[in-house]
Design a protein around this motif. Structure first.
Motif, mmCIF file in Angstrom:
data_model
loop_
_atom_site.group_PDB
_atom_site.id
_atom_site.type_symbol
_atom_site.label_atom_id
_atom_site.label_comp_id
_atom_site.label_asym_id
_atom_site.label_seq_id
_atom_site.Cartn_x
_atom_site.Cartn_y
_atom_site.Cartn_z
ATOM 1 N N ARG A 1 0.822 -1.215 0.000
ATOM 2 C CA ARG A 1 0.000 0.000 0.000
ATOM 3 C C ARG A 1 0.857 1.267 0.000
ATOM 4 O O ARG A 1 0.332 2.362 0.104
ATOM 5 C CB ARG A 1 -0.919 0.009 1.225
ATOM 6 C CG ARG A 1 -2.057 -1.001 1.155
ATOM 7 C CD ARG A 1 -2.996 -0.708 0.013
ATOM 8 N NE ARG A 1 -4.224 -1.482 0.137
ATOM 9 C CZ ARG A 1 -5.257 -1.371 -0.682
ATOM 10 N NH1 ARG A 1 -5.195 -0.514 -1.697
ATOM 11 N NH2 ARG A 1 -6.343 -2.091 -0.515
ATOM 12 N N ASP A 2 2.156 1.081 -0.091
ATOM 13 C CA ASP A 2 3.082 2.211 -0.122
ATOM 14 C C ASP A 2 2.989 3.065 1.136
ATOM 15 O O ASP A 2 3.161 4.283 1.095
ATOM 16 C CB ASP A 2 2.831 3.091 -1.351
ATOM 17 C CG ASP A 2 4.117 3.370 -2.122
ATOM 18 O OD1 ASP A 2 5.198 3.093 -1.564
ATOM 19 O OD2 ASP A 2 4.040 3.859 -3.254
ATOM 20 N N LEU A 3 2.708 2.420 2.271
ATOM 21 C CA LEU A 3 2.643 3.136 3.545
ATOM 22 C C LEU A 3 4.001 3.021 4.232
ATOM 23 O O LEU A 3 4.172 2.339 5.245
ATOM 24 C CB LEU A 3 1.535 2.561 4.429
ATOM 25 C CG LEU A 3 0.110 2.869 3.984
ATOM 26 C CD1 LEU A 3 -0.897 2.129 4.845
ATOM 27 C CD2 LEU A 3 -0.165 4.362 4.022
ATOM 28 N N GLN A 4 4.992 3.669 3.652
ATOM 29 C CA GLN A 4 6.350 3.646 4.166
ATOM 30 C C GLN A 4 6.796 5.074 4.466
ATOM 31 O O GLN A 4 6.383 6.024 3.797
ATOM 32 C CB GLN A 4 7.301 3.003 3.151
ATOM 33 C CG GLN A 4 6.925 1.585 2.757
ATOM 34 C CD GLN A 4 6.983 0.612 3.914
ATOM 35 O OE1 GLN A 4 7.839 0.731 4.787
ATOM 36 N NE2 GLN A 4 6.063 -0.345 3.951
ATOM 37 N N ALA A 5 7.650 5.199 5.475
ATOM 38 C CA ALA A 5 8.165 6.521 5.840
ATOM 39 C C ALA A 5 9.099 7.041 4.754
ATOM 40 O O ALA A 5 9.971 6.319 4.273
ATOM 41 C CB ALA A 5 8.903 6.440 7.162
ATOM 42 N N VAL A 6 8.892 8.286 4.353
ATOM 43 C CA VAL A 6 9.777 8.944 3.391
ATOM 44 C C VAL A 6 10.214 10.274 3.995
ATOM 45 O O VAL A 6 9.790 10.654 5.083
ATOM 46 C CB VAL A 6 9.078 9.166 2.030
ATOM 47 C CG1 VAL A 6 8.719 7.840 1.374
ATOM 48 C CG2 VAL A 6 7.813 10.035 2.189
ATOM 49 N N SER A 7 11.068 10.980 3.291
ATOM 50 C CA SER A 7 11.608 12.243 3.788
ATOM 51 C C SER A 7 10.497 13.239 4.115
ATOM 52 O O SER A 7 9.594 13.470 3.299
ATOM 53 C CB SER A 7 12.552 12.840 2.750
ATOM 54 O OG SER A 7 12.879 14.167 3.077
#
Length: 437
Positions: A236-242
């Motif tokens: 689901r692309d629920l990943q931490a990004v900048s």
């Protein structure tokens, strides 16, 4: 990044080789447990800000000024929360979600428990005030790291025709947390002499909050660090990004998302913290009675939150939020005066307020994630939530009490009205939200 298997082994959790698609029901359990524990912490501190801290930490001023000082310290957590998100998103990227949650919840519980050990101003002077402010900042900073993505995951995995229903589930933690916190303080006040309560009785709920945090931590970790959920977060692309990258590319959505729930977030403290302060300062009524009124009214809030899910699925989230904002605007024009109308007026204010709050707050989390691109949904949702709490709720008790004292109770409605207008403006601007409902 630490693997899911390594994380589970380090935590002593069983490693399951069975793979299944996590259901919305499984996600909902983790969400409710996590949010209830966070809101219990929140309300324990909020109630103590009215009943305890002015006397223990600000005895050198009158009761009203001491309460205003206490509310100023109260707001520090909301200021610190976005900074916590910034740091903990980095921990999330480097070490994983389980590590981030473990650090954040132990920091939250540790800051809460540390408040229970604070000396009074009579014992330590101004040092006690600085320590109170420090631990309050610690609570807010830690809250920035408790964002686990489960609410967004729940919304994304909900059936198309029941998204409003699943969007309300995270919000149940607020009335549940208030009911337990109010009942616990009411019990302690009724069972202890005033001197004993101010000496040590008020500290007990803070210990309870720490224990609940530990239980909630392991309940959430047993969900978050499983292979099934790790894969689902990734798919689901629920990943931490900048954070900086998210703000640069999604700033419009962040701003609109922060303003969209302001009506409910402003009302949040107007029916929980502020009325307790007004009744405690300006009436002769025992705080125990009003705490029980709060718990009673919060039960109506639970029903209203649940009802918001059904209504949102029928009429659309945007329309429901708009109607609720109008209702809150109308409520702001007359309801605060009910606090001076005795028991019947207080109950009317609290029940109507919690019904409006439940209907609006029940769908506020659903507004946050829907407008973000998949890459920035996790980080953007956390930032938007932080800013919405800061703008809508962080200074509400301080502003409402100051306005009421200087211009009359009706003036506190100005804060509510500003939140309602901000919500209506944000909903009008958010054409993407309109197209999704």
């Amino acid at each position: 990044m630490t693997s899911t298997f390594q994380t589970r082994e380090a935590l002593g959790l069983p490693i399951s080789k069975a793979h299944h698609q996590p259901s919305p029901g499984e996600i909902a359990i983790g969400v409710i447990i996590g949010r209830t524990s966070e809101f219990f912490d929140f309300f324990v501190y909020a109630i103590a800000s009215v009943l305890v801290f002015p006397k223990l930490f600000f005895p050198f001023v009158d009761a009203l000024t001491g309460t205003l000082y206490s509310f100023a310290v109260f707001s520090l957590a909301f200021i610190a929360r976005p900074f916590g998100s910034l740091v903990f998103m980095g921990i999330d990227r480097a070490y994983g979600r389980g590590t981030k949650l473990t650090i954040a919840l132990f920091m939250l519980g540790g800051s809460t428990a540390a408040i229970a050990f604070l000396p009074s101003y009579a014992d330590a002077g101004v040092t006690s005030i600085w320590l109170l402010a420090l631990f309050r900042l610690g609570q807010g900073f830690a809250l920035g790291g408790t964002w686990d993505g489960l609410a967004s995951l729940l919304a994304l995995n909900a059936p198309e025709n029941r998204r409003g229903w699943y969007a309300m589930i995270p919000q149940l933690g607020a009335p549940f947390g208030l009911i337990v916190a109010s009942a616990l303080f009411a019990f302690m006040i009724s069972e202890l002499p005033a001197d004993d309560f101010l000496s040590w009785g008020w500290r007990y709920p803070f210990f309870v909050a720490f224990a609940i945090n530990v239980v909630a931590l392991f309940a959430r970790l047993r969900i978050v660090v499983t292979d099934e959920f790790a894969n689902l977060f990734a798919s689901r692309d629920l990943q931490a990004v900048s954070v900086t990258g998210t703000m640069r590319s999604e700033w419009r959505t962040i701003v609109i998302g922060a303003f969209a729930p302001l009506a409910s977030f402003a009302l949040f403290h107007m029916v929980s913290v502020f009325p307790l302060s007004w009744v405690f300062l300006f009436t002769r009524e025992a705080p125990t009675r009003f705490l029980l009124i709060e718990a009673f009214a919060a039960a109506f809030g639970v029903v209203a939150v649940i009802a918001s899910g059904r209504l949102a699925d029928k009429v659309g989230r945007r329309r429901l939020l708009g109607v609720c904002a109008l209702g809150i605007a109308i409520f702001s024009g007359f309801a605060p005066q009910l606090l001076n109308a005795g028991t019947v007026g207080e109950i009317a204010f609290m029940v109507v307020g919690f019904v409006l709050l439940g209907l609006a707050f029940g769908q506020s989390s659903g507004v946050v994630s829907s407008g973000f691109s998949t890459e920035h949904r996790y980080t953007g949702s956390a930032l938007t939530s932080d800013l919405a709490w800061l703008l809508g709720a962080g200074f509400a008790p301080l502003a409402a009490l100051s306005l009421s004292v200087n211009f009359g109770l009706i003036a506190s409605g100005a804060y509510l009205l500003s939140g309602a207008l901000a919500t209506l403006l944000a909903l009008w601007l958010n054409t993407e939200l309109a197209s999704r409902n």
